[in-house]
Design an enzyme around this catalytic site. Sequence first.
Site, short mmCIF file in Angstrom:
data_model
loop_
_atom_site.label_atom_id
_atom_site.label_comp_id
_atom_site.label_asym_id
_atom_site.label_seq_id
_atom_site.Cartn_x
_atom_site.Cartn_y
_atom_site.Cartn_z
N ARG A 164 25.83 -40.85 98.10
CA ARG A 164 25.17 -39.56 97.84
C ARG A 164 26.15 -38.41 98.06
NH1 ARG A 164 22.35 -36.94 101.42
NH2 ARG A 164 21.47 -38.76 102.43
N TYR A 219 18.66 -21.59 77.38
CA TYR A 219 18.14 -22.94 77.15
C TYR A 219 16.73 -23.01 77.76
CZ TYR A 219 17.56 -27.95 77.71
OH TYR A 219 17.07 -29.22 77.68
N ASP A 221 26.94 -20.91 81.05
CA ASP A 221 26.60 -22.21 80.50
C ASP A 221 27.45 -22.39 79.24
OD1 ASP A 221 25.49 -24.32 79.00
OD2 ASP A 221 23.49 -23.99 79.81
N LYS A 265 25.58 -33.47 76.37
CA LYS A 265 25.88 -33.04 75.02
C LYS A 265 27.30 -33.47 74.62
CE LYS A 265 21.79 -31.47 75.63
NZ LYS A 265 21.45 -30.12 76.07
#
Length: 430
Positions: free
Chosen positions: A69, A122, A205, A230
């Site tokens: 983690r 977005y 972004d 993406k």
Amino acid sequence: MKNANFSPESLMMSYAYRPELSEGSLKCPIFQTSTFVFSSAEQGKAHFELAYGLRQKNEGEEPGLIYSRINNPDLQILEERLCLWDKAEAGAVFESGMSAIATTFMELLQPGDLLLFSNPLYGGTDHFVRHFLTRWGVNVLGFHPEQSEAEIAAMVEASGMADRLAMIYLETPANPTNTLIDIQMCRRLADRYSNPEKTVLVAVDNTYLGPLWQHPLQQGADLVLYSATKYIGGHSDVIAGAVLGNNELIGKLKVGRTFFGNMAGPWTGWLLMRSLETLKLRMEEQCRNAQKIAQVLNQHPQIQKVHYLGLLQESDGEQYEIYQRQCLSPGAMIAFEIKGSEAEAFRFLNGLRLVKLAVSLGGTESLAQHPASMTHAGVSPEDKVRLGIHDGLVRLSIGVENVNDLLFDIKQALEKTAVSQTNQVVEEVY
Ligand SMILES: *Cc1c(COP(=O)(O)O)cnc(C)c1O
């Protein structure tokens, strides 16, 4: 490692990986393990001292592996490779683009702060900003691409919270219309409201053009964020996200990630490393295809307007100037307004045979979707008008297929639209 003279594409197969630590394996293995064995109790103690910030790093010491983690070799090596494209000091990989974005906001904003953001964002980010951050006491203020620097500053001052401005968050080019926002202008605004006690951060972004064709950190941004689902992943088979920036900021985000527990797993890290090896090849071919397709669409009688960066001209004024200053390529995302409305757009989408009807973008296959009823269904009717999200608008993400096949498919689907229109007229006449 001082490999500054090699291009990122040359380093994607090997950078930051040491075969001698993995039985000589040429490729980085998938470190499918939750925890790591310490060679001695003393070493375990030393690793924890660093992880908890109880002492400074010794000369040449690397943070030891403790638990997946906190860190895992597949993530660490991936992060170091991702940094090369944007020339970033550090990076953090997350289990999705949304978790990268949410962690950035939650870690770097406080209740009472003001977040200034660009429209349109977005859909997931927009929801998080308007409905989640506000519940946690963060004030949010949106600006629109057509607003000037002076107008945005006036709006910030009119809010009465200029002294609490903590971050400017923007998405450029904006989805779906490819409208550009000036990163350097946002930097100037951030500096204007920074003081010795606080630095206003600029976060971008960069999913649409990065990491190849736009480098926000070079334009004055502090953080660059990705949906690695993406272009970086590029094969529409994995969900992931990333944030890049300086050591201090990324260090904070990694602390946030440790406690939210939203790091990517080793398989995701491995898949993205595999994807990075062909990132440049894929993106360049996608862009070549998109340029040809945009030219054809731009001449097509069934089409009202094409939104593609490669079609910007000097007569487009400021948008053209920002493009020249900020972008290295027009990219592979096209939006176009079909003559007509939703019915015509749907006929086009239903008529496609090779291009798939799906949201998402950046993958090897071409995708088409209808922003007004799909990705931007949640945008208010007034904002849809203001942002140019018309009912006839279609968005294309161009892939690596043979461009002649793509052109054939798009043209035949557009013809169906025209034929149906004629039929309609005929029906009305009779
Ligand atoms: C897809 C996307 C996101 C969200 O990323 P996920 O990986 O789906 O969580 C954020 N920003 C942009 C611009 C996107 O296209």
